[in-house]
Design a protein around this motif. Structure first.
Motif, PDB file in Angstrom:
ATOM      1  N   PHE A  62      27.860  60.560  -6.021  1.00  0.00           N
ATOM      2  CA  PHE A  62      29.140  59.866  -6.152  1.00  0.00           C
ATOM      3  C   PHE A  62      29.140  58.962  -7.377  1.00  0.00           C
ATOM      4  N   TYR A  63      28.082  58.187  -7.561  1.00  0.00           N
ATOM      5  CA  TYR A  63      28.059  57.244  -8.675  1.00  0.00           C
ATOM      6  C   TYR A  63      27.905  57.945 -10.022  1.00  0.00           C
ATOM      7  N   ALA A  64      27.266  59.104 -10.020  1.00  0.00           N
ATOM      8  CA  ALA A  64      27.226  59.897 -11.257  1.00  0.00           C
ATOM      9  C   ALA A  64      28.628  60.382 -11.609  1.00  0.00           C
ATOM     10  N   LEU A  65      29.391  60.764 -10.579  1.00  0.00           N
ATOM     11  CA  LEU A  65      30.784  61.160 -10.804  1.00  0.00           C
ATOM     12  C   LEU A  65      31.609  59.965 -11.282  1.00  0.00           C
ATOM     13  N   MET A  66      31.331  58.787 -10.715  1.00  0.00           N
ATOM     14  CA  MET A  66      32.060  57.603 -11.153  1.00  0.00           C
ATOM     15  C   MET A  66      31.722  57.267 -12.601  1.00  0.00           C
ATOM     16  N   ASP A  67      30.462  57.444 -12.981  1.00  0.00           N
ATOM     17  CA  ASP A  67      30.080  57.205 -14.377  1.00  0.00           C
ATOM     18  C   ASP A  67      30.857  58.121 -15.320  1.00  0.00           C
ATOM     19  N   GLN A  69      33.813  59.215 -14.748  1.00  0.00           N
ATOM     20  CA  GLN A  69      35.167  58.677 -14.778  1.00  0.00           C
ATOM     21  C   GLN A  69      35.255  57.463 -15.705  1.00  0.00           C
ATOM     22  N   ILE A  70      34.222  56.632 -15.693  1.00  0.00           N
ATOM     23  CA  ILE A  70      34.193  55.476 -16.588  1.00  0.00           C
ATOM     24  C   ILE A  70      34.320  55.946 -18.034  1.00  0.00           C
ATOM     25  N   ASP A  71      33.494  56.930 -18.390  1.00  0.00           N
ATOM     26  CA  ASP A  71      33.512  57.441 -19.763  1.00  0.00           C
ATOM     27  C   ASP A  71      34.863  58.069 -20.102  1.00  0.00           C
ATOM     28  N   THR A  72      35.380  58.892 -19.180  1.00  0.00           N
ATOM     29  CA  THR A  72      36.636  59.599 -19.434  1.00  0.00           C
ATOM     30  C   THR A  72      37.803  58.638 -19.554  1.00  0.00           C
ATOM     31  N   ARG A  73      37.891  57.689 -18.632  1.00  0.00           N
ATOM     32  CA  ARG A  73      39.024  56.756 -18.649  1.00  0.00           C
ATOM     33  C   ARG A  73      38.958  55.821 -19.846  1.00  0.00           C
ATOM     34  N   SER A  74      37.760  55.365 -20.169  1.00  0.00           N
ATOM     35  CA  SER A  74      37.620  54.473 -21.317  1.00  0.00           C
ATOM     36  C   SER A  74      38.043  55.186 -22.594  1.00  0.00           C
ATOM     37  N   GLN A  75      37.615  56.437 -22.731  1.00  0.00           N
ATOM     38  CA  GLN A  75      37.979  57.204 -23.912  1.00  0.00           C
ATOM     39  C   GLN A  75      39.472  57.477 -23.953  1.00  0.00           C
ATOM     40  N   GLN A 110      40.668  61.495  -7.327  1.00  0.00           N
ATOM     41  CA  GLN A 110      41.467  60.498  -6.609  1.00  0.00           C
ATOM     42  C   GLN A 110      41.205  60.580  -5.111  1.00  0.00           C
ATOM     43  N   LEU A 111      41.107  61.790  -4.567  1.00  0.00           N
ATOM     44  CA  LEU A 111      40.816  61.956  -3.140  1.00  0.00           C
ATOM     45  C   LEU A 111      39.449  61.379  -2.793  1.00  0.00           C
ATOM     46  N   LEU A 112      38.451  61.694  -3.609  1.00  0.00           N
ATOM     47  CA  LEU A 112      37.102  61.184  -3.365  1.00  0.00           C
ATOM     48  C   LEU A 112      37.064  59.674  -3.506  1.00  0.00           C
ATOM     49  N   PHE A 113      37.708  59.142  -4.538  1.00  0.00           N
ATOM     50  CA  PHE A 113      37.686  57.701  -4.765  1.00  0.00           C
ATOM     51  C   PHE A 113      38.278  56.947  -3.579  1.00  0.00           C
ATOM     52  N   MET A 114      39.421  57.410  -3.077  1.00  0.00           N
ATOM     53  CA  MET A 114      40.057  56.730  -1.946  1.00  0.00           C
ATOM     54  C   MET A 114      39.203  56.825  -0.685  1.00  0.00           C
ATOM     55  N   ASP A 115      38.575  57.972  -0.484  1.00  0.00           N
ATOM     56  CA  ASP A 115      37.699  58.169   0.668  1.00  0.00           C
ATOM     57  C   ASP A 115      36.511  57.211   0.598  1.00  0.00           C
ATOM     58  N   TYR A 116      35.883  57.135  -0.567  1.00  0.00           N
ATOM     59  CA  TYR A 116      34.705  56.286  -0.713  1.00  0.00           C
ATOM     60  C   TYR A 116      35.086  54.809  -0.712  1.00  0.00           C
ATOM     61  N   TRP A 117      36.255  54.491  -1.272  1.00  0.00           N
ATOM     62  CA  TRP A 117      36.743  53.108  -1.269  1.00  0.00           C
ATOM     63  C   TRP A 117      36.862  52.592   0.161  1.00  0.00           C
ATOM     64  N   GLN A 136      31.545  47.522 -13.743  1.00  0.00           N
ATOM     65  CA  GLN A 136      31.208  48.327 -14.921  1.00  0.00           C
ATOM     66  C   GLN A 136      32.428  49.082 -15.440  1.00  0.00           C
ATOM     67  N   VAL A 137      33.233  49.602 -14.519  1.00  0.00           N
ATOM     68  CA  VAL A 137      34.461  50.306 -14.914  1.00  0.00           C
ATOM     69  C   VAL A 137      35.365  49.367 -15.697  1.00  0.00           C
ATOM     70  N   ARG A 138      35.594  48.183 -15.127  1.00  0.00           N
ATOM     71  CA  ARG A 138      36.496  47.230 -15.779  1.00  0.00           C
ATOM     72  C   ARG A 138      35.958  46.779 -17.129  1.00  0.00           C
ATOM     73  N   ALA A 139      34.656  46.548 -17.205  1.00  0.00           N
ATOM     74  CA  ALA A 139      34.060  46.109 -18.469  1.00  0.00           C
ATOM     75  C   ALA A 139      34.212  47.183 -19.539  1.00  0.00           C
ATOM     76  N   SER A 140      33.986  48.433 -19.167  1.00  0.00           N
ATOM     77  CA  SER A 140      34.077  49.523 -20.129  1.00  0.00           C
ATOM     78  C   SER A 140      35.506  49.709 -20.628  1.00  0.00           C
ATOM     79  N   ILE A 141      36.468  49.667 -19.710  1.00  0.00           N
ATOM     80  CA  ILE A 141      37.867  49.852 -20.108  1.00  0.00           C
ATOM     81  C   ILE A 141      38.357  48.650 -20.905  1.00  0.00           C
ATOM     82  N   THR A 142      37.933  47.461 -20.511  1.00  0.00           N
ATOM     83  CA  THR A 142      38.308  46.262 -21.265  1.00  0.00           C
ATOM     84  C   THR A 142      37.794  46.343 -22.699  1.00  0.00           C
ATOM     85  N   GLU A 143      36.584  46.849 -22.863  1.00  0.00           N
ATOM     86  CA  GLU A 143      36.035  47.022 -24.215  1.00  0.00           C
ATOM     87  C   GLU A 143      36.895  47.994 -25.020  1.00  0.00           C
ATOM     88  N   ALA A 144      37.336  49.080 -24.363  1.00  0.00           N
ATOM     89  CA  ALA A 144      38.189  50.052 -25.046  1.00  0.00           C
ATOM     90  C   ALA A 144      39.522  49.428 -25.440  1.00  0.00           C
TER      91      ALA A 144
END
Length: 200
Positions: A62-67, A69-75, A110-117, A136-144
């Motif tokens: 799950f956290y590898a998938l979230m990582d 998402q961090i990269d994809t969303r930040s980009q 989105q389905l996985l995120f809501m389930d895990y949330w 980490q998500v917020r920090a990465s996107i804030t940097e972008a």
């Protein structure tokens, strides 16, 4: 004399990617708790041992998938903010279209995120790790966001606030869009963010 055919193993990065693709599909269909590493291994075309040699647990998957998402969303945020049209109205439309499109194209996540949330809210130990990754998500996107701010794209509020709005809109509107596909106006995110980000 018979010749032996040597079957080469895929590169480790390719193995990991196939496992992650299979995991996302299994998680989104069965839910995090019901999905099994055995089923993920079969779907990826590997043994369960291959899954364990790359990821120690379902949580690690799950956290590898979230990582990812961090990269994809930040980009995505960086690309959108760095390439907005000069006209403010066109910029809001472009912003909204790209970000809403990302919600639609990312249904499985989105389905996985809501389930895990929901799981993280019920289990303090899970919640602690989840909260750390959200930081980490917020920090990465804030940097972008900060990197995208320039003489043509400005804001009167902290970049971190823009990040909260981005994430809040993306996650909140995903609920409505997944429940009723097509219901979210493509311009909406851009119109809201247009109140925070000025183009020109």
């Amino acid at each position: 004399m018979t010749s032996r055919t040597t079957v080469s193993r895929p590169p480790r990065a390719q193995v990991r990617e196939r496992i992650l693709v299979a995991a996302l599909a299994e998680f989104s269909v069965r839910g995090f708790d019901s999905a099994t590493l055995d089923a993920i291994a079969v779907a990826a075309g590997f043994t369960k041992g291959a899954v364990y040699s790359n990821f120690g647990s379902k949580e690690d998957l799950f956290y590898a998938l979230m990582d990812q998402q961090i990269d994809t969303r930040s980009q995505l945020v960086a690309d959108v903010l760095a390439n907005l049209p000069a006209d403010a109205s066109d910029a809001r439309t472009a912003l909204g279209t790209r970000l809403t499109g990302a919600i639609v194209a990312n249904r499985e996540w989105q389905l996985l995120f809501m389930d895990y949330w929901a799981r993280a809210l019920r289990d303090p130990d899970v919640g602690a790790r989840f909260a750390d990754h959200r930081r980490q998500v917020r920090a990465s996107i804030t940097e972008a966001v900060q990197q995208a701010l320039s003489s043509t794209v400005t804001t009167d509020v902290p970049a971190e606030w823009v990040t909260f709005v981005l994430l809040g809109l993306s996650n909140g509107l995903a609920i409505e869009e997944l429940a009723e596909p097509g219901v979210v106006p493509v311009e909406l995110i851009g119109e809201v963010l247009g109140r925070l980000v000025t183009v020109g």
